[in-house]
Design a protein around this motif. Structure first.
Motif, mmCIF file in Angstrom:
data_model
loop_
_atom_site.group_PDB
_atom_site.id
_atom_site.type_symbol
_atom_site.label_atom_id
_atom_site.label_comp_id
_atom_site.label_asym_id
_atom_site.label_seq_id
_atom_site.Cartn_x
_atom_site.Cartn_y
_atom_site.Cartn_z
ATOM 1 N N SER A 292 0.826 -1.210 0.000
ATOM 2 C CA SER A 292 0.000 0.000 0.000
ATOM 3 C C SER A 292 0.857 1.256 0.000
ATOM 4 O O SER A 292 0.574 2.229 -0.719
ATOM 5 C CB SER A 292 -0.927 -0.015 1.219
ATOM 6 O OG SER A 292 -1.741 1.140 1.252
ATOM 7 N N LEU A 293 1.948 1.229 0.804
ATOM 8 C CA LEU A 293 2.855 2.373 0.825
ATOM 9 C C LEU A 293 3.528 2.557 -0.529
ATOM 10 O O LEU A 293 3.711 3.682 -1.003
ATOM 11 C CB LEU A 293 3.911 2.175 1.920
ATOM 12 C CG LEU A 293 4.995 3.247 2.023
ATOM 13 C CD1 LEU A 293 4.381 4.610 2.330
ATOM 14 C CD2 LEU A 293 6.035 2.871 3.070
ATOM 15 N N GLY A 294 3.908 1.437 -1.173
ATOM 16 C CA GLY A 294 4.529 1.528 -2.494
ATOM 17 C C GLY A 294 3.596 2.165 -3.510
ATOM 18 O O GLY A 294 4.009 3.037 -4.288
ATOM 19 N N GLY A 350 16.212 14.690 -10.154
ATOM 20 C CA GLY A 350 16.317 13.512 -10.990
ATOM 21 C C GLY A 350 16.270 12.217 -10.207
ATOM 22 O O GLY A 350 16.474 11.136 -10.761
ATOM 23 N N MET A 351 15.991 12.293 -8.897
ATOM 24 C CA MET A 351 15.983 11.097 -8.061
ATOM 25 C C MET A 351 14.593 10.493 -7.936
ATOM 26 O O MET A 351 14.444 9.430 -7.325
ATOM 27 C CB MET A 351 16.509 11.446 -6.659
ATOM 28 C CG MET A 351 17.959 11.916 -6.661
ATOM 29 S SD MET A 351 19.080 10.683 -7.344
ATOM 30 C CE MET A 351 18.926 9.395 -6.118
ATOM 31 N N MET A 356 11.533 5.549 -7.249
ATOM 32 C CA MET A 356 10.436 4.637 -7.582
ATOM 33 C C MET A 356 10.964 3.270 -7.995
ATOM 34 O O MET A 356 10.435 2.227 -7.603
ATOM 35 C CB MET A 356 9.576 5.237 -8.699
ATOM 36 C CG MET A 356 8.645 6.341 -8.231
ATOM 37 S SD MET A 356 7.345 6.732 -9.438
ATOM 38 C CE MET A 356 8.314 7.536 -10.721
ATOM 39 N N ARG A 357 12.023 3.254 -8.805
ATOM 40 C CA ARG A 357 12.592 1.971 -9.234
ATOM 41 C C ARG A 357 13.145 1.192 -8.044
ATOM 42 O O ARG A 357 12.985 -0.035 -7.970
ATOM 43 C CB ARG A 357 13.683 2.205 -10.277
ATOM 44 C CG ARG A 357 13.165 2.759 -11.594
ATOM 45 C CD ARG A 357 14.261 2.792 -12.646
ATOM 46 N NE ARG A 357 13.806 3.487 -13.844
ATOM 47 C CZ ARG A 357 13.038 2.938 -14.776
ATOM 48 N NH1 ARG A 357 12.628 1.684 -14.627
ATOM 49 N NH2 ARG A 357 12.657 3.623 -15.842
ATOM 50 N N GLU A 358 13.805 1.865 -7.131
ATOM 51 C CA GLU A 358 14.334 1.184 -5.943
ATOM 52 C C GLU A 358 13.206 0.601 -5.107
ATOM 53 O O GLU A 358 13.287 -0.541 -4.630
ATOM 54 C CB GLU A 358 15.160 2.155 -5.111
ATOM 55 C CG GLU A 358 16.482 2.556 -5.749
ATOM 56 C CD GLU A 358 17.230 3.574 -4.921
ATOM 57 O OE1 GLU A 358 16.616 4.106 -3.960
ATOM 58 O OE2 GLU A 358 18.409 3.847 -5.222
ATOM 59 N N ARG A 359 12.139 1.364 -4.933
ATOM 60 C CA ARG A 359 11.022 0.883 -4.127
ATOM 61 C C ARG A 359 10.376 -0.334 -4.772
ATOM 62 O O ARG A 359 10.073 -1.328 -4.103
ATOM 63 C CB ARG A 359 9.993 2.008 -3.946
ATOM 64 C CG ARG A 359 8.870 1.657 -2.988
ATOM 65 C CD ARG A 359 7.894 2.810 -2.881
ATOM 66 N NE ARG A 359 8.521 3.977 -2.291
ATOM 67 C CZ ARG A 359 8.670 4.159 -0.996
ATOM 68 N NH1 ARG A 359 8.254 3.238 -0.146
ATOM 69 N NH2 ARG A 359 9.232 5.255 -0.529
ATOM 70 N N THR A 366 7.733 -4.655 -11.004
ATOM 71 C CA THR A 366 8.326 -4.096 -12.222
ATOM 72 C C THR A 366 7.809 -2.676 -12.424
ATOM 73 O O THR A 366 6.706 -2.329 -12.006
ATOM 74 C CB THR A 366 7.969 -4.947 -13.453
ATOM 75 O OG1 THR A 366 6.530 -5.005 -13.602
ATOM 76 C CG2 THR A 366 8.516 -6.362 -13.308
ATOM 77 N N LEU A 367 8.622 -1.852 -13.088
ATOM 78 C CA LEU A 367 8.261 -0.463 -13.358
ATOM 79 C C LEU A 367 8.697 -0.101 -14.765
ATOM 80 O O LEU A 367 9.838 -0.377 -15.152
ATOM 81 C CB LEU A 367 8.933 0.477 -12.348
ATOM 82 C CG LEU A 367 8.686 1.980 -12.553
ATOM 83 C CD1 LEU A 367 7.242 2.323 -12.216
ATOM 84 C CD2 LEU A 367 9.644 2.807 -11.701
ATOM 85 N N GLU A 368 7.791 0.498 -15.518
ATOM 86 C CA GLU A 368 8.088 0.971 -16.866
ATOM 87 C C GLU A 368 7.650 2.426 -16.972
ATOM 88 O O GLU A 368 6.544 2.781 -16.564
ATOM 89 C CB GLU A 368 7.363 0.130 -17.914
ATOM 90 C CG GLU A 368 7.819 -1.319 -17.967
ATOM 91 C CD GLU A 368 7.100 -2.113 -19.038
ATOM 92 O OE1 GLU A 368 6.280 -1.506 -19.767
ATOM 93 O OE2 GLU A 368 7.339 -3.331 -19.151
#
Length: 391
Positions: A292-294, A350-351, A356-359, A366-368
């Motif tokens: 949920s936090l993600g 730029g972070m 988001m990718r790290e989380r 997966t993230l696109e």
């Protein structure tokens, strides 16, 4: 006594000097049986000397000891002193033990071969030597070899244990370092998500209030109200985040997630002038808190990026769907500013995408991100309902 023995372990020259001195003292007691007392004492002085450095230079000292033993045999033959018994010849067995235990069997075999030659010459020099002396000599050297094998195996075991302990200590330090790095990354990610969102909203509203201050006081007042509300909410969430990071388990300190939290984020973004459409499918309030936090942070960061970069009159569509095994998040915005339309953009670090990718990586999803064929900017994430965390 125990402290003294431990001290001697670290001072091999001192311990071996004491051993050589003891042999010399015993040799002095036997000088009365010698016919040539000067030659007897000379052998008694020089034969134990290599023992002093036996553990520092074992190969060199064993060669010197063997040479001195050959010399003692020659002196005994020349002086025809058959009754003289040199206690210091025990240094030959001690040197054999040293070679086998500290250097290896190969060097010990070479030294043993030299001892055999020396013994043969000694018996040739003294024809009436009893056979019991030869048996005692063989048994003594065999005992020295056996003891060296045992001590050598013990040294090898201790060395292996020390190596394993060193590896274990290194692994422990590496795991601790990795844990600290992971914790620092988690703290940085949480603080970025909280602060970047609030600061972006505050900057946009402050710019709007500055432009509308004289022309539209009501709009300026509304912008200042939004700034104050956003600042207070950011401060509350910062306090919750810091409290969560300070304690191992603090469920009552978690920020509001689920559908209520998403609705609050969307409402806040709408108050800044960002048109947002929210579509929720499936039950989202009973999923795991970390999932949920993600979802909450991805929506928050994506809408913050839209507010920064999508130009004037931005619009975003947020679609969140719970499926049997995962949750999908799809955020689409207007994709940026047309070339013929000026706009003010807020520069970021730029972070956001990195965070988001790290989380998502931590949650095993997966993230696109990227532009669609029609020019819209899309963020698509898939998070499993039962994430597997890396150890």
């Amino acid at each position: 006594m125990r402290r003294f023995s431990l001290w001697l372990r670290g001072k091999p020259i001192v311990a071996d000097s004491m051993l050589a001195f003891v042999l010399f003292v015993l040799e002095v007691f036997g000088v009365t049986t010698a016919e040539s007392k000067v030659a007897f004492l000379a052998i008694g002085v020089f034969l134990p000397l290599p023992l002093v450095f036996r553990r520092i230079y074992p190969k060199a000292m064993s060669a010197v000891t063997l040479l001195l033993s050959f010399t003692a045999t020659a002196v005994q033959y020349v002086t025809d002193d058959h009754k003289a018994e040199h206690i210091t010849l025990f240094s030959l067995g001690i040197m054999l033990y040293t070679l086998v235990a500290y250097v290896g069997r190969r060097d010990g075999l070479w030294f043993a071969a030299g001892l055999v030659v020396d013994s043969v010459l000694s018996y040739a020099a003294v024809a009436d030597k009893p056979a019991s002396d030869g048996i005692f000599t063989v048994m003594f050297f065999a005992l020295c070899w056996t003891l060296a094998e045992f001590i050598g195996a013990r040294h090898a075991y201790d060395t292996e244990v020390a190596a394993r302990l060193a590896v274990a200590d290194y692994d422990k330090e590496r795991r601790a370092h990795d844990a600290v790095s992971a914790e620092r990354t988690r703290i940085a990610r949480e603080l970025h998500d909280v602060v970047a969102h609030a600061v972006s909203v505050i900057i946009v509203q402050a710019d709007g209030a500055r432009y509308a201050l004289r022309r539209d006081p009501d709009a300026a007042e509304q912008a200042l109200t939004t700034i104050a509300g956003t600042g207070r909410e950011a401060l509350r969430e910062l306090r919750r985040t810091v409290a969560l990071l300070r304690t191992e388990h603090a469920p009552d300190q978690l920020p509001q997630h689920g559908t209520a939290g998403l609705a609050k984020v969307v409402e806040m973004m709408r108050g800044t002038g960002l048109a947002v459409e929210l579509e929720l499918t499936g039950e989202l309030d009973d999923i795991a808190p970390e999932v949920s936090l993600g979802v909450h942070r991805i929506v928050q960061e994506s809408l913050t990026n839209t507010l920064r970069h999508a130009g004037p009159h931005p619009k975003a569509w947020v679609r969140i769907r719970r499926r049997d095994t995962d949750v999908t998040v799809d955020i689409t915005d207007t994709g940026g500013v047309p070339l013929d339309e000026p706009a003010i953009r807020i520069k970021g670090s730029g972070m956001g995408l990195v965070g988001m990718r790290e989380r998502i990586a931590v949650l095993g999803g997966t993230l696109e991100t990227g532009r669609s064929p029609d020019g819209a900017w899309q963020v698509q994430a898939t998070i499993p309902l039962n994430p597997g965390f890396p150890e």
